[in-house]
Design a protein around this motif. Sequence first.
Motif, PDB file in Angstrom:
ATOM      1  N   THR A 189       2.703   0.998 -12.598  1.00 29.47           N
ATOM      2  CA  THR A 189       3.025  -0.184 -13.404  1.00 29.47           C
ATOM      3  C   THR A 189       2.692  -1.473 -12.651  1.00 29.47           C
ATOM      4  N   ILE A 190       3.022  -1.515 -11.369  1.00 27.80           N
ATOM      5  CA  ILE A 190       2.718  -2.711 -10.568  1.00 27.80           C
ATOM      6  C   ILE A 190       1.203  -2.959 -10.531  1.00 27.80           C
ATOM      7  N   ILE A 191       0.444  -1.876 -10.323  1.00 28.90           N
ATOM      8  CA  ILE A 191      -1.016  -2.028 -10.249  1.00 28.90           C
ATOM      9  C   ILE A 191      -1.569  -2.547 -11.579  1.00 28.90           C
ATOM     10  N   ALA A 192      -1.098  -1.948 -12.681  1.00 22.94           N
ATOM     11  CA  ALA A 192      -1.576  -2.365 -14.006  1.00 22.94           C
ATOM     12  C   ALA A 192      -1.220  -3.822 -14.278  1.00 22.94           C
ATOM     13  N   MET A 193       0.005  -4.193 -13.902  1.00 16.99           N
ATOM     14  CA  MET A 193       0.450  -5.558 -14.124  1.00 16.99           C
ATOM     15  C   MET A 193      -0.387  -6.546 -13.308  1.00 16.99           C
ATOM     16  N   ALA A 194      -0.633  -6.195 -12.048  1.00 17.09           N
ATOM     17  CA  ALA A 194      -1.447  -7.055 -11.189  1.00 17.09           C
ATOM     18  C   ALA A 194      -2.831  -7.245 -11.798  1.00 17.09           C
ATOM     19  N   GLN A 195      -3.398  -6.153 -12.273  1.00 15.36           N
ATOM     20  CA  GLN A 195      -4.729  -6.237 -12.875  1.00 15.36           C
ATOM     21  C   GLN A 195      -4.721  -7.150 -14.096  1.00 15.36           C
ATOM     22  N   ASN A 196      -3.686  -7.002 -14.920  1.00 17.87           N
ATOM     23  CA  ASN A 196      -3.598  -7.833 -16.117  1.00 17.87           C
ATOM     24  C   ASN A 196      -3.410  -9.306 -15.800  1.00 17.87           C
ATOM     25  N   LEU A 197      -2.764  -9.574 -14.681  1.00 19.13           N
ATOM     26  CA  LEU A 197      -2.555 -10.971 -14.286  1.00 19.13           C
ATOM     27  C   LEU A 197      -3.716 -11.501 -13.440  1.00 19.13           C
ATOM     28  N   GLY A 198      -4.711 -10.657 -13.210  1.00 19.04           N
ATOM     29  CA  GLY A 198      -5.865 -11.076 -12.420  1.00 19.04           C
ATOM     30  C   GLY A 198      -5.559 -11.217 -10.940  1.00 19.04           C
ATOM     31  N   LEU A 199      -4.611 -10.422 -10.452  1.00 22.34           N
ATOM     32  CA  LEU A 199      -4.239 -10.497  -9.041  1.00 22.34           C
ATOM     33  C   LEU A 199      -4.752  -9.282  -8.276  1.00 22.34           C
ATOM     34  N   ASP A 200      -5.086  -9.504  -7.004  1.00 21.38           N
ATOM     35  CA  ASP A 200      -5.404  -8.378  -6.132  1.00 21.38           C
ATOM     36  C   ASP A 200      -4.119  -7.627  -5.835  1.00 21.38           C
ATOM     37  N   VAL A 201      -4.294  -6.366  -5.473  1.00 19.69           N
ATOM     38  CA  VAL A 201      -3.119  -5.607  -5.083  1.00 19.69           C
ATOM     39  C   VAL A 201      -3.435  -4.833  -3.811  1.00 19.69           C
ATOM     40  N   ILE A 202      -2.461  -4.802  -2.910  1.00 22.52           N
ATOM     41  CA  ILE A 202      -2.604  -4.032  -1.677  1.00 22.52           C
ATOM     42  C   ILE A 202      -1.337  -3.205  -1.496  1.00 22.52           C
ATOM     43  N   ALA A 203      -1.510  -1.977  -1.021  1.00 25.20           N
ATOM     44  CA  ALA A 203      -0.351  -1.117  -0.779  1.00 25.20           C
ATOM     45  C   ALA A 203      -0.029  -1.113   0.701  1.00 25.20           C
ATOM     46  N   GLU A 204       1.240  -1.264   1.054  1.00 28.39           N
ATOM     47  CA  GLU A 204       1.626  -1.215   2.468  1.00 28.39           C
ATOM     48  C   GLU A 204       2.310   0.104   2.777  1.00 28.39           C
ATOM     49  N   GLY A 205       2.292   0.493   4.026  1.00 23.53           N
ATOM     50  CA  GLY A 205       2.958   1.725   4.441  1.00 23.53           C
ATOM     51  C   GLY A 205       2.213   2.983   4.055  1.00 23.53           C
ATOM     52  N   VAL A 206       0.890   2.890   3.931  1.00 25.38           N
ATOM     53  CA  VAL A 206       0.098   4.081   3.596  1.00 25.38           C
ATOM     54  C   VAL A 206      -0.069   4.924   4.864  1.00 25.38           C
ATOM     55  N   GLU A 207       0.496   6.127   4.829  1.00 26.97           N
ATOM     56  CA  GLU A 207       0.510   6.960   6.036  1.00 26.97           C
ATOM     57  C   GLU A 207      -0.337   8.214   5.926  1.00 26.97           C
ATOM     58  N   THR A 208      -0.681   8.591   4.690  1.00 23.68           N
ATOM     59  CA  THR A 208      -1.431   9.838   4.528  1.00 23.68           C
ATOM     60  C   THR A 208      -2.628   9.657   3.592  1.00 23.68           C
ATOM     61  N   GLN A 209      -3.549  10.573   3.749  1.00 22.55           N
ATOM     62  CA  GLN A 209      -4.720  10.626   2.883  1.00 22.55           C
ATOM     63  C   GLN A 209      -4.299  10.820   1.424  1.00 22.55           C
ATOM     64  N   ALA A 210      -3.292  11.684   1.217  1.00 19.51           N
ATOM     65  CA  ALA A 210      -2.828  11.979  -0.142  1.00 19.51           C
ATOM     66  C   ALA A 210      -2.304  10.721  -0.825  1.00 19.51           C
ATOM     67  N   GLN A 211      -1.536   9.911  -0.091  1.00 15.72           N
ATOM     68  CA  GLN A 211      -1.026   8.652  -0.661  1.00 15.72           C
ATOM     69  C   GLN A 211      -2.187   7.739  -1.029  1.00 15.72           C
ATOM     70  N   CYS A 212      -3.158   7.702  -0.147  1.00 13.66           N
ATOM     71  CA  CYS A 212      -4.311   6.836  -0.354  1.00 13.66           C
ATOM     72  C   CYS A 212      -5.090   7.236  -1.604  1.00 13.66           C
ATOM     73  N   GLU A 213      -5.333   8.533  -1.740  1.00 10.18           N
ATOM     74  CA  GLU A 213      -6.082   9.020  -2.903  1.00 10.18           C
ATOM     75  C   GLU A 213      -5.323   8.767  -4.200  1.00 10.18           C
ATOM     76  N   PHE A 214      -4.036   8.997  -4.129  1.00  3.61           N
ATOM     77  CA  PHE A 214      -3.178   8.759  -5.284  1.00  3.61           C
ATOM     78  C   PHE A 214      -3.267   7.303  -5.734  1.00  3.61           C
ATOM     79  N   LEU A 215      -3.190   6.403  -4.777  1.00  6.87           N
ATOM     80  CA  LEU A 215      -3.253   4.968  -5.072  1.00  6.87           C
ATOM     81  C   LEU A 215      -4.616   4.579  -5.625  1.00  6.87           C
ATOM     82  N   GLU A 216      -5.644   5.138  -5.028  1.00  6.01           N
ATOM     83  CA  GLU A 216      -7.009   4.809  -5.443  1.00  6.01           C
ATOM     84  C   GLU A 216      -7.249   5.244  -6.889  1.00  6.01           C
ATOM     85  N   LEU A 217      -6.755   6.422  -7.208  1.00  7.04           N
ATOM     86  CA  LEU A 217      -6.908   6.978  -8.560  1.00  7.04           C
ATOM     87  C   LEU A 217      -6.271   6.065  -9.605  1.00  7.04           C
ATOM     88  N   ARG A 218      -5.250   5.338  -9.189  1.00  9.67           N
ATOM     89  CA  ARG A 218      -4.538   4.455 -10.119  1.00  9.67           C
ATOM     90  C   ARG A 218      -5.012   3.011 -10.044  1.00  9.67           C
TER      91      ARG A 218
END
Length: 279
Positions: free
Chosen positions: A222-251
Amino acid sequence: QAKAGGRNTIRFYDPDMQAVLEARSELESALRGAVVRNELQLFYQVQVAEQGRHIGAEALLRWKHPVLGMVSPARFIPVAEESGLILSLGQWVLETACAQLACWQFQPEFSELTIAVNVSARQFRQADFVSQVHSILLTSGVTASRLKLELTESLVLDNVEDTIRKMGELKALGVRFSMDDFGTGYSSLTYLKRLPLDQIKIDQSFVRDITTDQNDAAIVQTIIAMAQNLGLDVIAEGVETQAQCEFLELRGCRAYQGYFFGRPVEVQDFEAALLQREK
Ligand code: C2E
Ligand code: MG
Ligand code: MG
Ligand code: MG
């Protein structure tokens, strides 16, 4: 609870509380001289985009006490806030980060990097905060758009009008803004729309269990979608694993920060790691 001190004084002793208070005042007096004694240092944690391309760093304050060793900012920032020391510390952080940007400006490998600096509420509320930042930018000769200021929701909401005015003035200079720890505060969408933000930073508490906790996954999505709709960049903090990264990228998340890509390190190590990665 005990009766102690003067005849008419009843003091209520809570040993834990007492220890905290003593530690605090000790910490405070030690912190007071930390800048002049050269005990402070900025560590840099890499921020990456797709395929691990490095886009910048977050500057994280470190205090190396001669006896206590490394003191965590989680411990000393609140003390600095309460005592007002945060004003001189915050100024030192901005100056040091801008001096670093100035250093990188003419080195092709580093010249595109941005530095994100955490700003505390008390620091931001200073009447002359905008002119402080302006003069640090001028003195260092740094392009303003390389500096990103991280604000928290509670800072913003504490005085929305003052925040919007100062952000607007700094934006006019070219400075960028990121909303730190997003999702942990109470900012309403109304405010979000009014703030001249560039980026939203998804708090690490949502990232931690993203692959197993459906609620966290839903919140992040929801945060990612909202950021996109508002024309804002989004960055995720605390990414510790490849799985988290892929999950985030997919969304749809396109920028990341976390131990998976690099821990906060001294500038020499930061530069070495980037040069290594480029090979
Ligand atoms: P923050 O701004 O949210 O910074 C992110 C924190 O998460 C940092 O802790 C960082 O080391 C840590 N972190 C980064 N990647 C990971 C990861 O993958 N996993 C986990 N578990 N943690 C990760 P740090 O350096 O201890 O700083 C704590 C907080 O202290 C910061 O939170 C910020 O609020 C404050 N702080 C740090 N430097 C400054 C400063 O110069 N000025 C001000 N006002 N506050 C600062
Ligand atoms: Mg931050
Ligand atoms: Mg954060
Ligand atoms: Mg955080």
